[in-house]
Write a protein that holds these residues in place. Structure first.
Motif, short mmCIF file in Angstrom:
data_model
loop_
_atom_site.label_atom_id
_atom_site.label_comp_id
_atom_site.label_asym_id
_atom_site.label_seq_id
_atom_site.Cartn_x
_atom_site.Cartn_y
_atom_site.Cartn_z
N HIS A 94 0.84 -1.20 0.00
CA HIS A 94 0.00 0.00 0.00
C HIS A 94 0.88 1.25 0.00
O HIS A 94 0.53 2.27 -0.60
CB HIS A 94 -0.94 0.02 1.21
N PRO A 97 2.96 0.64 -4.23
CA PRO A 97 2.36 -0.40 -5.08
C PRO A 97 3.32 -0.89 -6.17
O PRO A 97 3.99 -0.11 -6.83
CB PRO A 97 1.15 0.30 -5.71
N PRO A 166 -3.80 -4.80 -1.77
CA PRO A 166 -3.12 -3.59 -2.24
C PRO A 166 -3.37 -3.30 -3.71
O PRO A 166 -3.65 -4.21 -4.49
CB PRO A 166 -1.64 -3.92 -2.02
#
Length: 189
Positions: A94, A97, A166
């Protein structure tokens, strides 16, 4: 030097002093400017005590200090349970990425099951489950979460991860088959 090159963190640091964050930060930024694409963080041997700064904390700092550098995170199944590993890796992903890779250093059925548990957890909380409806006070739709947990031959996890999958590509492995030739290249300081 090509952009596909990989470097071990220890290759970037001076041998004569214990690493401090400013030296690490400067070394990884310089490596990124020279075209290094992937940084592999050191993993302690199974019989060694954990490092003073463990790899996942260092990974977070390196990811914030760089813009494109991918970071290979070593995790030891004997020290980090699959749920915790997936949570750590998802948190890092997160933050950056597509730039987090799991060091694929294990062998055998226990390691394969460990990776499978992490992969299952990685996809266990789809972002679509978050509805964030202030009017009703509902944060998520539990029906959108896949049912069940993970039950492998060595690891069991009873439910989804507690944060959304994510953004970006699925969790990568290192060395990946298409980058195996780059894994052992040396990069000058």
């Amino acid at each position: 030097m090509t952009r596909a090159e990989t470097v071990q963190l220890t290759e970037l640091l001076a041998d004569d002093a214990p690493p401090a964050w400013p030296a690490i930060r400067d070394a990884v930024r310089a490596a990124e400017r020279r075209g290094v694409r992937t940084l592999s963080l050191p993993a302690p041997a199974p019989d060694e005590p954990p490092a003073p700064v463990e790899a996942t904390t260092l990974a977070a700092a390196v990811l914030r200090a760089t813009t494109e550098l991918r970071v290979v995170v070593p995790l030891d199944p004997a020290r980090v349970a699959p749920y915790n590993a997936a949570r750590i890796l998802a948190t890092l992903a997160h933050l950056a990425p597509g730039r987090v890779l799991l060091a694929d250093a294990g062998t055998g059925p226990e390691w394969a099951d460990y990776r499978a548990a992490i992969d299952h957890l990685w996809h266990s909380f789809p972002p679509e489950a978050i509805i964030a409806d202030r009017a009703t006070g509902r944060y998520l739709d539990p029906a959108a979460l896949p049912g069940g947990g993970y039950a492998g031959s060595h690891h069991r996890v009873g439910g989804p991860l507690n944060l959304p999958t994510p953004p970006g590509p699925p969790l990568g492995r290192w060395p990946a088959a298409d980058h195996a030739a780059d894994h052992d290249k040396k990069v000058p300081r």
